[in-house]
Design a protein around this motif. Structure first.
Motif, PDB file in Angstrom:
ATOM      1  N   THR A 145       0.839  -1.203   0.000  1.00 20.62           N
ATOM      2  CA  THR A 145       0.000   0.000   0.000  1.00 20.62           C
ATOM      3  C   THR A 145       0.867   1.245   0.000  1.00 20.62           C
ATOM      4  OG1 THR A 145      -1.787  -1.153   1.166  1.00 20.62           O
ATOM      5  CG2 THR A 145      -1.811   1.251   1.248  1.00 20.62           C
ATOM      6  N   ARG A 146       1.974   1.188   0.736  1.00 15.06           N
ATOM      7  CA  ARG A 146       2.908   2.324   0.763  1.00 15.06           C
ATOM      8  C   ARG A 146       3.488   2.573  -0.637  1.00 15.06           C
ATOM      9  NH1 ARG A 146       6.133   4.622   5.062  1.00 15.06           N
ATOM     10  NH2 ARG A 146       6.964   6.537   4.162  1.00 15.06           N
ATOM     11  N   ILE A 147       3.827   1.504  -1.338  1.00 15.38           N
ATOM     12  CA  ILE A 147       4.356   1.621  -2.704  1.00 15.38           C
ATOM     13  C   ILE A 147       3.283   2.159  -3.643  1.00 15.38           C
ATOM     14  CG2 ILE A 147       5.211   0.314  -4.694  1.00 15.38           C
ATOM     15  CD1 ILE A 147       6.560  -1.586  -2.623  1.00 15.38           C
ATOM     16  N   GLU A 148       2.071   1.655  -3.500  1.00 10.75           N
ATOM     17  CA  GLU A 148       0.958   2.106  -4.346  1.00 10.75           C
ATOM     18  C   GLU A 148       0.718   3.606  -4.210  1.00 10.75           C
ATOM     19  OE1 GLU A 148      -3.898   1.493  -4.765  1.00 10.75           O
ATOM     20  OE2 GLU A 148      -2.711   0.059  -3.597  1.00 10.75           O
ATOM     21  N   ILE A 149       0.695   4.093  -2.988  1.00 14.85           N
ATOM     22  CA  ILE A 149       0.461   5.518  -2.745  1.00 14.85           C
ATOM     23  C   ILE A 149       1.608   6.355  -3.295  1.00 14.85           C
ATOM     24  CG2 ILE A 149       0.263   7.282  -0.940  1.00 14.85           C
ATOM     25  CD1 ILE A 149      -1.267   5.167   0.724  1.00 14.85           C
ATOM     26  N   ALA A 150       2.838   5.866  -3.126  1.00  7.20           N
ATOM     27  CA  ALA A 150       4.010   6.595  -3.637  1.00  7.20           C
ATOM     28  C   ALA A 150       3.992   6.667  -5.160  1.00  7.20           C
ATOM     29  CB  ALA A 150       5.291   5.931  -3.152  1.00  7.20           C
ATOM     30  N   ILE A 186       3.219  10.036 -10.027  1.00  7.73           N
ATOM     31  CA  ILE A 186       2.588  10.282 -11.330  1.00  7.73           C
ATOM     32  C   ILE A 186       1.812  11.593 -11.309  1.00  7.73           C
ATOM     33  CG2 ILE A 186       0.797   9.470 -12.922  1.00  7.73           C
ATOM     34  CD1 ILE A 186       1.709   6.608 -12.297  1.00  7.73           C
ATOM     35  N   ILE A 187       1.024  11.782 -10.275  1.00  6.47           N
ATOM     36  CA  ILE A 187       0.244  13.028 -10.175  1.00  6.47           C
ATOM     37  C   ILE A 187       1.172  14.234 -10.144  1.00  6.47           C
ATOM     38  CG2 ILE A 187      -1.266  14.378  -8.659  1.00  6.47           C
ATOM     39  CD1 ILE A 187      -2.536  11.710  -7.757  1.00  6.47           C
ATOM     40  N   TYR A 188       2.202  14.162  -9.319  1.00  6.59           N
ATOM     41  CA  TYR A 188       3.083  15.319  -9.124  1.00  6.59           C
ATOM     42  C   TYR A 188       3.867  15.668 -10.381  1.00  6.59           C
ATOM     43  CZ  TYR A 188       6.772  18.323  -7.337  1.00  6.59           C
ATOM     44  OH  TYR A 188       7.628  19.380  -7.160  1.00  6.59           O
ATOM     45  N   GLU A 242      12.665   6.628 -12.758  1.00  3.46           N
ATOM     46  CA  GLU A 242      13.900   7.077 -12.114  1.00  3.46           C
ATOM     47  C   GLU A 242      13.649   7.591 -10.698  1.00  3.46           C
ATOM     48  OE1 GLU A 242      15.551   9.816 -14.910  1.00  3.46           O
ATOM     49  OE2 GLU A 242      16.504   8.226 -16.108  1.00  3.46           O
ATOM     50  N   HIS A 243      12.449   8.076 -10.461  1.00  3.41           N
ATOM     51  CA  HIS A 243      12.069   8.474  -9.099  1.00  3.41           C
ATOM     52  C   HIS A 243      12.192   7.273  -8.153  1.00  3.41           C
ATOM     53  CE1 HIS A 243       9.826  10.535  -5.906  1.00  3.41           C
ATOM     54  NE2 HIS A 243       9.127   9.426  -5.762  1.00  3.41           N
ATOM     55  N   GLN A 251      13.364   2.743  -1.883  1.00  2.00           N
ATOM     56  CA  GLN A 251      13.426   4.048  -2.545  1.00  2.00           C
ATOM     57  C   GLN A 251      12.513   5.056  -1.846  1.00  2.00           C
ATOM     58  OE1 GLN A 251      15.902   3.765  -4.819  1.00  2.00           O
ATOM     59  NE2 GLN A 251      15.690   1.634  -4.161  1.00  2.00           N
ATOM     60  N   ILE A 252      11.532   4.535  -1.128  1.00  2.00           N
ATOM     61  CA  ILE A 252      10.586   5.394  -0.403  1.00  2.00           C
ATOM     62  C   ILE A 252      11.087   5.651   1.019  1.00  2.00           C
ATOM     63  CG2 ILE A 252       8.204   5.572   0.443  1.00  2.00           C
ATOM     64  CD1 ILE A 252       7.503   3.533  -1.858  1.00  2.00           C
ATOM     65  N   SER A 253      11.529   4.576   1.683  1.00  2.00           N
ATOM     66  CA  SER A 253      11.978   4.691   3.069  1.00  2.00           C
ATOM     67  C   SER A 253      12.860   3.503   3.435  1.00  2.00           C
ATOM     68  CB  SER A 253      10.779   4.759   4.023  1.00  2.00           C
ATOM     69  OG  SER A 253      11.194   4.642   5.366  1.00  2.00           O
ATOM     70  N   THR A 254      14.113   3.748   3.740  1.00  2.00           N
ATOM     71  CA  THR A 254      15.011   2.661   4.145  1.00  2.00           C
ATOM     72  C   THR A 254      14.560   2.059   5.475  1.00  2.00           C
ATOM     73  OG1 THR A 254      16.499   4.294   5.171  1.00  2.00           O
ATOM     74  CG2 THR A 254      17.013   3.577   2.922  1.00  2.00           C
ATOM     75  N   ASN A 255      13.963   2.884   6.322  1.00  2.00           N
ATOM     76  CA  ASN A 255      13.467   2.381   7.604  1.00  2.00           C
ATOM     77  C   ASN A 255      12.318   1.398   7.413  1.00  2.00           C
ATOM     78  OD1 ASN A 255      15.282   3.800   9.205  1.00  2.00           O
ATOM     79  ND2 ASN A 255      13.948   5.573   9.415  1.00  2.00           N
ATOM     80  N   ARG A 256      11.427   1.709   6.447  1.00  2.00           N
ATOM     81  CA  ARG A 256      10.297   0.815   6.208  1.00  2.00           C
ATOM     82  C   ARG A 256      10.765  -0.499   5.596  1.00  2.00           C
ATOM     83  NH1 ARG A 256       8.890   4.469   8.636  1.00  2.00           N
ATOM     84  NH2 ARG A 256       9.614   2.940  10.157  1.00  2.00           N
ATOM     85  N   GLU A 257      11.786  -0.423   4.734  1.00  2.48           N
ATOM     86  CA  GLU A 257      12.301  -1.658   4.150  1.00  2.48           C
ATOM     87  C   GLU A 257      12.898  -2.541   5.244  1.00  2.48           C
ATOM     88  OE1 GLU A 257      15.688  -3.403   1.114  1.00  2.48           O
ATOM     89  OE2 GLU A 257      16.044  -1.642   2.367  1.00  2.48           O
TER      90      GLU A 257
END
Length: 287
Positions: free
Chosen positions: A90-95, A100-102, A188-189, A256-262
């Motif tokens: 879900t975290r990946i989906e939101i990111a 894409i939106i941004y 690339e993001h 790529q979103i959060s090293t802590n979450r990984e």
């Protein structure tokens, strides 16, 4: 050919014992069968069959010294993995949705509904958007309020519309971006330099997310498309189609979103595997 008839718990236990399953506590076995169900438990007994992994000419005979607890341990490991993974998927989906939106909305500032702009997306996608996607979200309260306030708008702007699209729909939108530079900006993001590899990763995420969301069996995952070689490198002992390869993709994108979450996800997976080992020491061989 006659359909099979329903069986009682007692009959189910007798059948399992006849096929070679060791059941030391019959009352506990009844509890398990009434909780999980005989048919569903069969998915987790399958790896212990003599003819596994073949689905042809199955004899439904089990390997020597197979205990019912082994299948139960595999069932609960699968259950725990689904609940762990869905959180981070879900975290990946939101990111992905946010990126894409941004990026695309800021590039095409003068086209707030760029998802139907044929200079931004393929003509086929733009032409079918209303009936294939928008029809299912137009009654969402936020979207409905937008149209009530802006009666001449055929679509709400991207930052509203895309928020209500499913993961699968967001991936299809990405695939239908016309400009390779737009696709690269998103890939690339997430640290992926090839859009073909990124699309492969997204498809892997979509498949695993859907399995988790619908409570499907996860441990013996066989992806339709092999995970491509790329930054989410998977171990040599996996064939690229299995759960380990899929988790390598999830882990990489999450990093790529959060090293802590990984790190958190990996620790949670390790914990549930170690827990399952207490009932079945060789359980990692099943993954």
């Amino acid at each position: 050919m006659h359909l099979k008839t329903a069986t009682t718990v007692e009959e189910q236990i007798a059948k399992l014992e006849e096929r070679g399953i060791i059941i030391s506590d019959r009352e506990k076995a009844k509890e398990i069968l009434l909780d999980i169900g005989y048919y569903r438990l069969g998915f987790y007994l399958f790896p212990f069959e003599v003819t596994y992994p073949s689905l042809k000419h199955r004899e439904h005979r089990f390997k020597e010294n197979t205990k019912i607890e082994y299948a139960v341990a595999l069932y609960y490991l699968d259950f725990d993995l689904r609940h762990i993974l869905i959180r981070y998927l879900t975290r990946i989906e939101i990111a992905l949705r946010t990126a894409i939106i941004y990026y695309i909305s800021n590039k095409y500032k003068n086209s707030p509904t760029w998802f139907v702009d044929k200079s931004v997306v393929t003509s086929e996608y733009a032409n079918g958007f209303n009936t294939s996607v928008y029809i299912s979200i137009i009654n969402k309260p936020v979207i409905a309020r937008h149209h009530k306030k802006h009666i001449n708008d055929k679509f709400a702007p991207a930052w509203k519309t895309i928020e209500f699209m499913t993961l699968g729909e967001v991936i299809v939108l990405y695939q239908n971006l016309k400009m390779i530079d737009d696709k690269l900006k998103i890939s690339e993001h997430f640290g992926v330099k090839k859009t073909s590899v990124f699309e492969n990763y997204l498809e892997t995420v979509r498949v695993v997310r859907n399995l988790c969301a619908h409570g499907n069996v996860l441990f013996d995952l066989k992806l339709h498309k092999r995970v491509k070689r790329g930054p989410a490198s998977w171990e040599q002992k996996t064939n690229g189609f299995d759960l380990k390869a899929a988790i390598s993709v999830i882990s990489y994108l999450l990093r790529q979103i959060s090293t802590n979450r990984e790190k958190e996800m990996k620790e949670q997976i390790k914990t549930v595997v170690e827990k399952a080992k207490k009932s079945f020491p060789n359980i990692e061989e099943m993954l």
